[in-house]
Scaffold this active site. Structure first.
Site, PDB file in Angstrom:
ATOM      1  N   ASN A  57       5.533   5.162   3.023  1.00  0.00           N
ATOM      2  CA  ASN A  57       4.553   4.153   3.436  1.00  0.00           C
ATOM      3  C   ASN A  57       4.700   2.985   2.469  1.00  0.00           C
ATOM      4  O   ASN A  57       4.280   3.073   1.326  1.00  0.00           O
ATOM      5  CB  ASN A  57       3.145   4.772   3.359  1.00  0.00           C
ATOM      6  CG  ASN A  57       2.046   3.735   3.546  1.00  0.00           C
ATOM      7  OD1 ASN A  57       2.304   2.610   3.982  1.00  0.00           O
ATOM      8  ND2 ASN A  57       0.822   4.110   3.205  1.00  0.00           N
ATOM      9  N   TRP A  58       5.312   1.905   2.971  1.00  0.00           N
ATOM     10  CA  TRP A  58       5.616   0.786   2.061  1.00  0.00           C
ATOM     11  C   TRP A  58       4.403  -0.080   1.757  1.00  0.00           C
ATOM     12  O   TRP A  58       4.471  -0.959   0.908  1.00  0.00           O
ATOM     13  CB  TRP A  58       6.720  -0.086   2.668  1.00  0.00           C
ATOM     14  CG  TRP A  58       8.049   0.606   2.821  1.00  0.00           C
ATOM     15  CD1 TRP A  58       8.353   1.918   2.558  1.00  0.00           C
ATOM     16  CD2 TRP A  58       9.275   0.005   3.275  1.00  0.00           C
ATOM     17  NE1 TRP A  58       9.672   2.168   2.821  1.00  0.00           N
ATOM     18  CE2 TRP A  58      10.266   1.008   3.274  1.00  0.00           C
ATOM     19  CE3 TRP A  58       9.619  -1.274   3.694  1.00  0.00           C
ATOM     20  CZ2 TRP A  58      11.582   0.762   3.658  1.00  0.00           C
ATOM     21  CZ3 TRP A  58      10.939  -1.518   4.086  1.00  0.00           C
ATOM     22  CH2 TRP A  58      11.897  -0.508   4.058  1.00  0.00           C
ATOM     23  N   LYS A  59       3.326   0.124   2.492  1.00  0.00           N
ATOM     24  CA  LYS A  59       2.112  -0.707   2.330  1.00  0.00           C
ATOM     25  C   LYS A  59       2.495  -2.196   2.414  1.00  0.00           C
ATOM     26  O   LYS A  59       3.437  -2.547   3.121  1.00  0.00           O
ATOM     27  CB  LYS A  59       1.410  -0.355   1.024  1.00  0.00           C
ATOM     28  CG  LYS A  59       1.185   1.160   0.906  1.00  0.00           C
ATOM     29  CD  LYS A  59       0.252   1.571  -0.178  1.00  0.00           C
ATOM     30  CE  LYS A  59       0.119   3.082  -0.156  1.00  0.00           C
ATOM     31  NZ  LYS A  59      -0.821   3.592  -1.136  1.00  0.00           N
ATOM     32  N   HIS A  97      -5.220   5.514   7.388  1.00  0.00           N
ATOM     33  CA  HIS A  97      -4.932   5.609   5.957  1.00  0.00           C
ATOM     34  C   HIS A  97      -6.195   5.273   5.164  1.00  0.00           C
ATOM     35  O   HIS A  97      -7.001   4.452   5.606  1.00  0.00           O
ATOM     36  CB  HIS A  97      -3.799   4.645   5.593  1.00  0.00           C
ATOM     37  CG  HIS A  97      -3.319   4.834   4.188  1.00  0.00           C
ATOM     38  ND1 HIS A  97      -3.958   4.260   3.114  1.00  0.00           N
ATOM     39  CD2 HIS A  97      -2.302   5.558   3.678  1.00  0.00           C
ATOM     40  CE1 HIS A  97      -3.337   4.627   1.998  1.00  0.00           C
ATOM     41  NE2 HIS A  97      -2.322   5.416   2.321  1.00  0.00           N
ATOM     42  N   GLU A 142      -6.738   3.469   2.750  1.00  0.00           N
ATOM     43  CA  GLU A 142      -6.931   2.033   2.467  1.00  0.00           C
ATOM     44  C   GLU A 142      -7.490   1.320   3.696  1.00  0.00           C
ATOM     45  O   GLU A 142      -8.278   0.382   3.568  1.00  0.00           O
ATOM     46  CB  GLU A 142      -5.598   1.420   1.984  1.00  0.00           C
ATOM     47  CG  GLU A 142      -5.301   1.856   0.549  1.00  0.00           C
ATOM     48  CD  GLU A 142      -3.826   2.000   0.221  1.00  0.00           C
ATOM     49  OE1 GLU A 142      -2.971   1.439   0.922  1.00  0.00           O
ATOM     50  OE2 GLU A 142      -3.530   2.721  -0.768  1.00  0.00           O
ATOM     51  N   GLU A 197      -4.383  13.226   2.077  1.00  0.00           N
ATOM     52  CA  GLU A 197      -4.197  12.343   0.937  1.00  0.00           C
ATOM     53  C   GLU A 197      -5.512  12.210   0.174  1.00  0.00           C
ATOM     54  O   GLU A 197      -6.378  11.406   0.559  1.00  0.00           O
ATOM     55  CB  GLU A 197      -3.752  10.958   1.409  1.00  0.00           C
ATOM     56  CG  GLU A 197      -2.442  10.975   2.163  1.00  0.00           C
ATOM     57  CD  GLU A 197      -1.759   9.617   2.115  1.00  0.00           C
ATOM     58  OE1 GLU A 197      -0.663   9.531   1.552  1.00  0.00           O
ATOM     59  OE2 GLU A 197      -2.333   8.636   2.620  1.00  0.00           O
ATOM     60  N   GLY A 236      -1.850   6.255  -5.579  1.00  0.00           N
ATOM     61  CA  GLY A 236      -1.501   5.131  -6.449  1.00  0.00           C
ATOM     62  C   GLY A 236      -2.057   5.243  -7.863  1.00  0.00           C
ATOM     63  O   GLY A 236      -2.032   4.278  -8.618  1.00  0.00           O
ATOM     64  N   SER A 266       0.516  10.041  -5.024  1.00  0.00           N
ATOM     65  CA  SER A 266       1.340  10.099  -6.242  1.00  0.00           C
ATOM     66  C   SER A 266       2.448  11.149  -6.180  1.00  0.00           C
ATOM     67  O   SER A 266       2.757  11.792  -7.174  1.00  0.00           O
ATOM     68  CB  SER A 266       0.461  10.304  -7.478  1.00  0.00           C
ATOM     69  OG  SER A 266      -0.411   9.195  -7.649  1.00  0.00           O
ATOM     70  N   GLY A 284       4.315   4.541  -3.635  1.00  0.00           N
ATOM     71  CA  GLY A 284       5.110   3.925  -4.700  1.00  0.00           C
ATOM     72  C   GLY A 284       6.542   4.429  -4.806  1.00  0.00           C
ATOM     73  O   GLY A 284       7.489   3.629  -4.884  1.00  0.00           O
TER      74      GLY A 284
HETATM   75  P1  PGA Z   1       1.229   6.772  -3.520  1.00  0.00           P
HETATM   76  O1  PGA Z   1       0.648   6.398  -2.062  1.00  0.00           O
HETATM   77  O2  PGA Z   1       2.401   7.688  -3.304  1.00  0.00           O
HETATM   78  O3  PGA Z   1       1.637   5.452  -4.126  1.00  0.00           O
HETATM   79  O4  PGA Z   1       0.115   7.440  -4.263  1.00  0.00           O
HETATM   80  C1  PGA Z   1       0.566   7.367  -1.047  1.00  0.00           C
HETATM   81  C2  PGA Z   1      -0.061   6.804   0.194  1.00  0.00           C
HETATM   82  O5  PGA Z   1      -1.004   5.998   0.082  1.00  0.00           O
HETATM   83  O6  PGA Z   1       0.355   7.124   1.323  1.00  0.00           O
END
Ligand code: PGA
Length: 252
Positions: A9-11, A94, A96, A166, A172, A212, A234
């Site tokens: 997931n590149w966000k 997600h 976010e 998640e 993150g 993470s 990330g």
């Molecule tokens: P992260 O993000 O690996 O940077 O913690 C995971 C995600 O939000 O899908």
């Protein structure tokens, strides 16, 4: 057995050239992996990434979509548009999106129904915050998200859905759920899926872990029986770390 599904997931990261190069590097390093692999770039890079992924097993999807096919929804992108440029998958709900853009389970459910009607593969995200874990309500929270976002889905459709557990506190932050914490919630999710769709369907559905995930913790998490893949933020922005995660994960 369920095949692992490892997705990036590149966000809201990368630029056009970087997106092309990242996919080209992943493609070059994939070798004969048996895992399913996906990348989820920002909408505007979808055509370039689809093009760069051609001829490989990498599936490409979007990080969100609107449930309507078209219309007066300024700033939105429909599932049909994602398909129109070659995207085959979509991430829905997600944390976010839930936290920063106030998406509710009912809204995510509408998107999921639209995605499934189009034949898009969906990854539906669930997970508790730090406060919720501290208050011991992880199961209520995740159970509520599952019931709400998967409401009205048939068992046949459910087979095309991947869940992503998640924990919000692990996204993150560099904090990762311990294998035991992750296993407990994954088992809980599978039990819920069995209640909703029947045991046979629940056994076919994949549940990714996200939060993470890095090359040094992925192999252990991915060896847990109820963890069927990873949704990676990330560490998916760098070809080497994404490939290390892929190659270190044992086939199931
Ligand atoms: P992260 O993000 O690996 O940077 O913690 C995971 C995600 O939000 O899908």
């Amino acid at each position: 057995m369920r095949k692992l599904f490892i997705a990036g997931n590149w966000k809201m990261n990368m630029d056009l050239e970087g997106s092309r190069k990242l996919v080209a590097d992943i493609k070059a390093g994939l070798g004969g992996t048996k895992h399913d692999i996906g990348v989820f770039p920002p909408f505007v890079y979808l055509p370039a990434v689809v093009d760069a992924a051609k001829g490989s097993k990498i599936v490409v999807g979007a990080q969100n979509m609107h449930h309507e096919a078209s219309g007066a929804f300024t700033g939105e992108v429909s599932g049909k548009m994602i398909q129109n440029v070659g995207g085959t998958h979509v991430i829905l709900g997600h944390s976010e999106r839930r936290q920063l853009f106030h998406e509710t389970d009912a809204f995510i459910n509408r998107k999921l129904k639209a995605a499934l009607a189009l034949g898009l593969g969906a990854i539906v995200c669930v997970g508790e915050t730090r406060d919720e874990r501290d208050q011991n309500v992880t199961e209520q929270v995740v159970g509520g998200q599952l019931n709400g976002s998967l409401a009205g889905i048939t068992p046949e459709q459910a087979e095309k859905v991947t869940l992503a557990y998640e924990p919000v506190w692990a996204i993150g932050t560099g904090l990762v759920a311990t294998p035991k914490q992750a296993e407990e919630v994954h088992k809980f999710i599978r039990r819920n899926l069995a209640q909703m769709f029947g045991e046979a369907t629940a056994q076919k559905m994949r549940i990714q872990y996200g939060g993470s995930v890095k090359p040094d913790n992925a192999a252990e998490l991915l060896s847990i029986p109820d963890i069927d893949g990873a949704l990676i933020g990330g560490a998916a922005l760098n070809a080497k770390s994404f490939l290390d995660i892929i190659h270190n994960a044992k086939e199931k």
